[in-house]
Motif scaffolding. Structure first.
Motif, mmCIF file in Angstrom:
data_model
loop_
_atom_site.group_PDB
_atom_site.id
_atom_site.type_symbol
_atom_site.label_atom_id
_atom_site.label_comp_id
_atom_site.label_asym_id
_atom_site.label_seq_id
_atom_site.Cartn_x
_atom_site.Cartn_y
_atom_site.Cartn_z
ATOM 1 N N ILE A 54 -4.233 7.088 15.980
ATOM 2 C CA ILE A 54 -5.057 6.737 14.815
ATOM 3 C C ILE A 54 -5.587 5.320 14.984
ATOM 4 O O ILE A 54 -4.841 4.414 15.369
ATOM 5 N N ARG A 61 8.889 12.720 3.252
ATOM 6 C CA ARG A 61 8.237 14.028 3.231
ATOM 7 C C ARG A 61 8.537 14.712 1.915
ATOM 8 O O ARG A 61 9.697 14.921 1.569
ATOM 9 N N PHE A 81 4.633 -0.283 8.593
ATOM 10 C CA PHE A 81 4.780 0.967 7.866
ATOM 11 C C PHE A 81 6.250 1.311 7.670
ATOM 12 O O PHE A 81 7.092 1.025 8.529
ATOM 13 N N GLY A 82 6.535 1.950 6.548
ATOM 14 C CA GLY A 82 7.841 2.553 6.371
ATOM 15 C C GLY A 82 7.932 3.819 7.199
ATOM 16 O O GLY A 82 6.942 4.264 7.800
ATOM 17 N N THR A 83 9.097 4.397 7.226
ATOM 18 C CA THR A 83 9.327 5.581 8.051
ATOM 19 C C THR A 83 8.789 6.855 7.430
ATOM 20 O O THR A 83 8.750 7.890 8.077
ATOM 21 N N PHE A 91 3.612 7.324 2.995
ATOM 22 C CA PHE A 91 3.977 6.099 3.704
ATOM 23 C C PHE A 91 3.702 4.879 2.847
ATOM 24 O O PHE A 91 2.621 4.738 2.274
ATOM 25 N N GLN A 96 7.152 11.215 12.521
ATOM 26 C CA GLN A 96 7.537 9.809 12.520
ATOM 27 C C GLN A 96 6.433 8.946 11.923
ATOM 28 O O GLN A 96 5.358 9.444 11.577
ATOM 29 N N SER A 97 6.720 7.684 11.814
ATOM 30 C CA SER A 97 5.762 6.768 11.210
ATOM 31 C C SER A 97 4.750 6.296 12.244
ATOM 32 O O SER A 97 4.823 6.635 13.420
ATOM 33 N N LEU A 98 3.815 5.508 11.781
ATOM 34 C CA LEU A 98 2.803 4.940 12.670
ATOM 35 C C LEU A 98 3.343 3.665 13.303
ATOM 36 O O LEU A 98 3.920 2.814 12.629
ATOM 37 N N PHE A 154 -8.487 3.714 7.778
ATOM 38 C CA PHE A 154 -8.016 4.502 8.906
ATOM 39 C C PHE A 154 -8.964 5.639 9.267
ATOM 40 O O PHE A 154 -9.590 6.256 8.396
ATOM 41 N N GLY A 155 -9.024 5.904 10.555
ATOM 42 C CA GLY A 155 -9.746 7.061 11.035
ATOM 43 C C GLY A 155 -8.924 8.318 10.830
ATOM 44 O O GLY A 155 -7.743 8.246 10.467
ATOM 45 N N TYR A 181 0.161 5.294 1.198
ATOM 46 C CA TYR A 181 -0.757 6.242 1.802
ATOM 47 C C TYR A 181 -0.115 7.631 1.770
ATOM 48 O O TYR A 181 1.106 7.777 1.807
ATOM 49 N N LEU A 213 -4.687 9.132 7.341
ATOM 50 C CA LEU A 213 -4.081 8.542 6.155
ATOM 51 C C LEU A 213 -5.100 8.393 5.039
ATOM 52 O O LEU A 213 -6.227 7.966 5.268
ATOM 53 N N PHE A 262 0.833 -1.195 0.000
ATOM 54 C CA PHE A 262 0.000 0.000 0.000
ATOM 55 C C PHE A 262 0.874 1.254 0.000
ATOM 56 O O PHE A 262 1.987 1.265 0.528
ATOM 57 N N GLN A 282 -0.367 11.451 3.822
ATOM 58 C CA GLN A 282 -0.854 12.114 5.026
ATOM 59 C C GLN A 282 -0.487 13.592 4.974
ATOM 60 O O GLN A 282 0.688 13.937 4.927
#
Lengths: 112, 118
Positions: free
Chosen positions: B93, A107, A102-104, A90, B42-44, B109-110, A36, A44, A34, A38
């Motif tokens: 989240i 940006r 998830f990847g980091t 992401f 940062q990531s989730l 996702f919310g 995403y 997401l 996937f 943000q």
């Protein structure tokens, strides 16, 4: 161990230029992949996903991604970036357990 | 439209108080929902898997007594941050999985809840 790597923490492109965001994964089983996006302070939004079949998948907002099993990659591309594409991106992987990794994140900054 | 909602979207509380965050599946009865935490830039990170009618499954390193998860109905999971401290400030989240079959592997996702502990 299972992992997702997004090598580029920050990417800056000019509006109208092409874009490629890299994603590499390490997964023992067949992955579900996937991308995403943000925006700051937001949740997401799914851009696209790959489960099986054609390895080139089309998503929303003009994005596409290509699954390359031999390279364990799922890179995101867009031929012409718009200023509104500036956000955090992401890559995520799961494999039948519905548990995401998830990847980091990358940006993206877009220059006018 | 949105399939998962969260309430509140933002909350500010004093240190030592408890805060409850609600996550609702709007279109589907979800036996399993997920809670993530995201620090700035940062990531989730998955905190726990919320299972309807049973105890939540917490990820390694997540304090069960600090982050209480209740999944009392098929459309509602709640996360309660007990005795909150400034280090608990974060973006939380939730998500639910897709329908049966292949889509079960996709999460929805919310919009997230911004918690600030003063």
């Amino acid at each position: 161990a299972q992992s997702v790597t997004q090598p580029d923490i920050h990417i800056t492109v000019s509006e109208g230029a092409s874009l490629e965001l890299r994603c590499n994964y390490s997964y023992g089983a067949t992955p579900y992949l996937f991308w995403y996006v943000q925006s700051p302070g937001q949740g997401l939004q799914l851009l696209l996903k790959y489960f099986s079949g054609d390895t080139l998948v089309q998503g929303i907002k003009g994005f596409e991604a290509e699954f390359k099993r031999s390279q364990s990659s799922f890179n995101l591309r867009k031929p012409s970036v718009h200023w509104s594409d500036a956000a955090e991106y992401f890559c995520a992987v799961t494999s039948g357990t519905y548990k995401y990794i998830f990847g980091t994140g990358t940006r993206l900054k877009v220059l006018a | 439209g949105a399939v998962v909602s969260q309430h509140p979207s933002r909350v500010i509380c004093k240190s030592g108080t408890s805060v409850k965050i609600e996550c609702r599946s709007l279109d589907f009865q979800a036996t399993t929902m997920f809670w993530y935490r995201q620090f700035p830039k940062q990531s989730l990170m998955l905190m726990a898997t919320s299972n309807e009618g049973s105890k939540a499954t917490y990820e390694q390193g997540v304090e069960k007594d600090k982050f209480l998860i209740n999944h009392a109905s098929l459309t509602l999971s709640t996360l309660t941050v007990t005795s909150a401290h400034p280090e608990d400030s974060s973006f939380y989240i939730c998500s639910r999985s897709g329908l049966a079959g292949v889509s079960y592997n996709e999460q929805f996702f919310g919009p997230g809840t911004r918690l600030t502990v003063l």
